[in-house]
Scaffold this active site. Structure first.
Site, short mmCIF file in Angstrom:
data_model
loop_
_atom_site.label_atom_id
_atom_site.label_comp_id
_atom_site.label_asym_id
_atom_site.label_seq_id
_atom_site.Cartn_x
_atom_site.Cartn_y
_atom_site.Cartn_z
CB SER A 184 -0.95 -0.04 1.20
OG SER A 184 -1.93 0.97 1.11
CG ASP A 366 -6.16 -3.10 -4.34
OD1 ASP A 366 -7.08 -2.43 -3.84
OD2 ASP A 366 -4.97 -2.75 -4.35
CG HIS A 419 -4.96 -2.58 -0.62
ND1 HIS A 419 -4.41 -1.95 -1.73
CD2 HIS A 419 -4.58 -1.82 0.46
CE1 HIS A 419 -3.74 -0.88 -1.34
NE2 HIS A 419 -3.81 -0.78 -0.03
#
Length: 441
Positions: A184, A366, A419
């Site tokens: 991320s 994601d 994610h």
């Protein structure tokens, strides 16, 4: 009278030295943790927690969890894992993503939530440091008021300092292959950290770190790619119609964020896009956006972890300094922070030139950081392909698709992934294990 004054001064100096000595006792402290509240029996792995002081006066106290490899810690790689955010605790990696423990998803009844072992921890093949950073994250804190707020580039320097001091106190790991990893938002900080370590290795007075490369999952890299490719991703995943997609392409010309306020036609279609996707779970489009806190809800584990990490017996077991924080929060959004890296693409370029390996992987469900955007910025590097797009397999089943480049970069998708790694723990573990061992996916 004079003698009394001298005695008084000496006494004050001794007291001051004693206080300084005591203040240093929690700096660079480390504790072996054999039992954790909520986990039944002794831990089946070696866990160390502690603080490392960084800054001119070591005013910033960074908290870490260190877990030795469960295979061969003397020779296995050492991986520093940085959770995204910024401001999200290392517990996210430790208990949700790729660590050896997880929250047991029982209905909360007022007692301490339970922990269970995981099957696909990355510590099966590597030693791992999970770091609470920047300051104010998790159990990390500052002993003084900070005049320079944390930033992307500043964190790269602080993390480098942390590593130098940590390895200085754990010299038995100084020769192990070293990697930096994250997911991320760490897609901005990790490449900068790799570059900072690489530059430090070339300086005369620094102890070299045996840096070999880095690994990133669904990494935020550059909003030009990551944000704008949400629209074609939504179209490929049948979240928007062909007609809306064509209208967006025609009127916005690939620029779907920061649209000029006078471009009313583009704004109209972007608004329609947002209405169609605002109830989609961004981290994994097949998951529900829960409105009630039940164990089946993805975010339920966050609530359980909050109860667990704020329990006094847990803090005592982890040897948390009482100066650190009040209430622990999984992601603290109140940290003053300077987002000074707008694109980490140049860092990837520099790290490739310096010869470092990299694994970039994307869970293909994601929409926060869609795989299409990641593929686009990798293409912008213009590296030659040595192993073209192909499936990678686990026991004759497709686990994703991969491409390898001459610059030692490997890109991989994870089929059904989201994610972060916890959506497909087996697949991400097998992928990481092969890559870290120098094997093709």
């Amino acid at each position: 009278m004079a003698n009394n004054n001298v005695y008084s001064v000496l006494k004050s100096l001794l007291l001051l030295l004693h206080l300084v000595f005591l203040s240093k006792q929690h700096v660079d402290s480390a504790s072996i943790v054999k039992f954790l509240p909520g986990f039944e029996g002794p831990l089946p792995f070696e866990l160390e927690t502690g603080y490392i002081g960084v800054g001119e006066e070591e005013e910033v106290q960074l908290f870490y969890y260190f877990i030795k490899s469960e295979r061969n810690p003397k020779e296995d790689p050492l991986l520093l894992w940085l959770t995204g955010g910024p401001g999200c605790s290392a517990i996210s990696g430790l208990l949700y993503q790729n660590g050896p423990l997880a929250m047991k998803l029982d209905v909360y009844n007022g007692t301490l939530p339970s922990l269970v072992s995981t099957t696909y921890s990355w510590t099966k093949t590597s030693s791992m440091i999970f770091l609470d950073q920047p300051v104010g994250t998790g159990f990390s804190y500052s002993r003084t008021q900070l005049f320079n707020k944390p930033s992307d580039t500043g964190e790269a320097k602080r993390i480098h300092e942390f590593l130098q001091k940590w390895l200085g106190k754990h010299q038995e790991f100084s020769s192990n292959p070293f990697y930096v990893g994250g997911d991320s938002y760490s897609g901005l900080v990790v490449p900068a950290t790799v570059q900072e370590i690489s530059k430090g290795n070339c300086q005369c007075c620094n102890r070299p770190i045996n840096l070999q490369g880095y690994v990133l999952g669904n990494p935020l890299t550059d909003c030009v790619y990551d944000c704008n490719y949400r629209v074609p991703f939504a179209h490929k995943m049948a979240l928007i119609s062909d007609e809306l997609y064509e209208s967006l392409k025609r009127t916005c010309r690939g620029e779907y964020v920061n649209v000029h306020p006078h471009d009313t036609e583009c704004l109209k279609f972007v608004e329609e896009f947002n209405k169609l996707t605002n109830r989609v779970c961004e981290r994994h489009i097949l998951h529900s956006c829960c409105e009630t806190e039940t164990p089946s809800c993805y975010s339920y584990r966050f609530m359980l972890t909050t109860y667990w990490a704020n329990d006094e017996t847990v803090r005592k077991a982890l040897q948390i300094n009482k100066e650190s924080i009040g209430e622990w929060t999984r992601c603290y959004r109140g940290i003053p922070y300077n987002h000074d890296i707008k694109s980490s693409v140049p860092y990837h370029m520099n790290n490739s030139i310096d010869g470092y390996r990299s694994l970039i992987y994307s869970g293909d469900h994601d929409i926060q950081v869609p795989f299409l955007g990641t593929q686009a910025w990798i293409r912008s590097l213009n590296y030659s392909i040595i192993d073209d797009w192909r499936p990678w397999m686990i026991k004759d089943q497709i686990a994703g698709y991969t491409t390898s480049y001459v610059n030692k970069m490997t890109f991989a998708t994870v089929t059904g992934g989201g994610h972060t790694a916890e959506f497909t723990p087996k697949e991400t573990f097998m992928m990481f294990q092969r890559w870290i061992n120098g094997q093709p996916l």
